[in-house]
Design an enzyme around this catalytic site. Structure first.
Site, PDB file in Angstrom:
ATOM      1  N   CYS A 111       0.815  -1.214   0.000  1.00 27.57           N
ATOM      2  CA  CYS A 111       0.000   0.000   0.000  1.00 27.57           C
ATOM      3  C   CYS A 111       0.850   1.266   0.000  1.00 27.57           C
ATOM      4  O   CYS A 111       0.609   2.190  -0.789  1.00 27.57           O
ATOM      5  CB  CYS A 111      -0.963  -0.010   1.180  1.00 27.57           C
ATOM      6  SG  CYS A 111      -0.175   0.054   2.810  1.00 27.57           S
ATOM      7  N   HIS A 170      -2.367   0.523   6.912  1.00 29.69           N
ATOM      8  CA  HIS A 170      -2.841   0.500   5.519  1.00 29.69           C
ATOM      9  C   HIS A 170      -3.174   1.914   5.087  1.00 29.69           C
ATOM     10  O   HIS A 170      -3.653   2.732   5.884  1.00 29.69           O
ATOM     11  CB  HIS A 170      -4.072  -0.396   5.374  1.00 29.69           C
ATOM     12  CG  HIS A 170      -4.500  -0.563   3.936  1.00 29.69           C
ATOM     13  ND1 HIS A 170      -3.702  -1.190   3.011  1.00 29.69           N
ATOM     14  CD2 HIS A 170      -5.612  -0.161   3.267  1.00 29.69           C
ATOM     15  CE1 HIS A 170      -4.308  -1.188   1.831  1.00 29.69           C
ATOM     16  NE2 HIS A 170      -5.467  -0.565   1.957  1.00 29.69           N
ATOM     17  N   GLU A 182      -6.146   1.312  -4.282  1.00 32.94           N
ATOM     18  CA  GLU A 182      -5.284   0.765  -3.240  1.00 32.94           C
ATOM     19  C   GLU A 182      -4.572  -0.500  -3.702  1.00 32.94           C
ATOM     20  O   GLU A 182      -5.030  -1.217  -4.592  1.00 32.94           O
ATOM     21  CB  GLU A 182      -6.114   0.421  -1.996  1.00 32.94           C
ATOM     22  CG  GLU A 182      -7.167  -0.643  -2.251  1.00 32.94           C
ATOM     23  CD  GLU A 182      -7.984  -0.993  -1.011  1.00 32.94           C
ATOM     24  OE1 GLU A 182      -7.498  -0.823   0.129  1.00 32.94           O
ATOM     25  OE2 GLU A 182      -9.123  -1.482  -1.187  1.00 32.94           O
TER      26      GLU A 182
END
Length: 295
Positions: A111, A170, A182
């Site tokens: 990420c 994240h 993402e």
């Protein structure tokens, strides 16, 4: 007396940082020209529903969105995207996730690797190297939005984050219209998702990412160390393997250093590294223009 150091600009190489994003063609940074994602990539991203989906964002933020969208379909790889330069890399096995067993064979991003790449392409500078947690707490953040605010105040390019106050695990790039792009988890690809406001969603941040932002300089040389104090005898903090883009917070006169044919007593403080570096290894004059003197 200070000597002006006239040095040619060089391509920067960022220190590699492995960053895991736990959530339960690879384009390298080909040039330093902002906003250059390419028409083919934009068309492919738009076809996948990945694009700037709301007005109001800065040009750099919109460029970051489109850069992230240009990687749609690239593998998620644990630790991917944290090589010397922004861009997809082979991943690593996450010992806590059996789905990551093939990540070392897959070229991709985790990420924070995707976020790093997006803003590097948008600005021509490696401004968000590091983990999701360090990106969320970056000195480049110009605005913060709490989880309770939802998506109401968000603009495309804002970074949505999940985890604790100092343990963000994240991060994703907001597109607008309740969508985000993402690199989510092993076994999946870079994707467009509906925003997730439940669970441990922590909030979002806006990045001030105008190219050439005041205080940005480039180091030069190889294997250059920073120090805890403005002195070569103080403890070492980190090593720049090659030319690296850095933010200089302030500068001061301290230990006189002689190196590589230069002599200078000016030192710069790098807030992103919490360390000092002799101005000998900062491209520009011996006393940097526009940088304040440290208190």
């Amino acid at each position: 007396m200070h000597h002006t150091l006239a040095r040619a600009r060089r391509t920067f190489v960022a220190a590699g940082i492995v960053a895991a994003c736990a959530i339960v063609p690879t384009a390298q940074l080909a040039s330093a020209t902002p906003h250059s994602t390419g028409n083919a990539s934009r068309a492919a991203a738009a076809a996948g529903g990945c694009d700037v989906l709301a007005p109001g964002a800065s040009a750099a933020a919109e460029a970051a969105v489109r850069a992230a969208c240009s990687q749609l379909g690239i593998w998620y790889t644990w630790g991917g995207g944290h090589g010397p330069q922004p861009g997809a890399t082979y991943g690593q096995v996450d010992p806590t996730d059996p789905a990551s067993n093939h990540d070392p064979e897959r070229l991709g991003f985790d990420c924070s690797g995707l976020v790093r790449y997006a803003y590097a392409r948008a600005t021509g500078q490696d401004i968000l190297a590091g983990t999701a947690n360090s990106q969320y707490h970056s000195s480049r953040v110009t605005a913060r939005f709490g989880a309770a605010q939802g998506t109401g105040p968000l603009l495309p390019g804002d970074l949505m984050a999940w985890g604790g106050a100092n343990s963000i695990h994240h991060i994703a790039v907001y597109l607008g219209a309740g969508k985000m792009v993402e690199a989510r988890q092993s076994g999946t690809h870079v994707m467009v998702s509906d925003v997730r406001l439940g669970g441990d969603y922590n909030g979002a941040v806006r990045i001030g990412a105008s190219p050439g932002q005041t205080g940005d300089f480039s180091t030069w040389g190889t294997d250059v160390w920073t120090h805890t104090e403005p002195s070569t005898t103080s403890a070492r903090v980190n090593k720049f393997a090659g030319p690296t883009r850095v933010k200089v917070g302030c500068q001061k006169h301290a230990q006189l250093v002689e190196a590589d044919g230069y002599r200078n007593d000016a030192w710069s403080y790098l807030p992103d590294y919490k360390a000092w570096i002799t101005n000998i290894y900062i491209q520009g004059p011996a006393w940097l223009d526009g940088v304040p003197t440290c208190a």
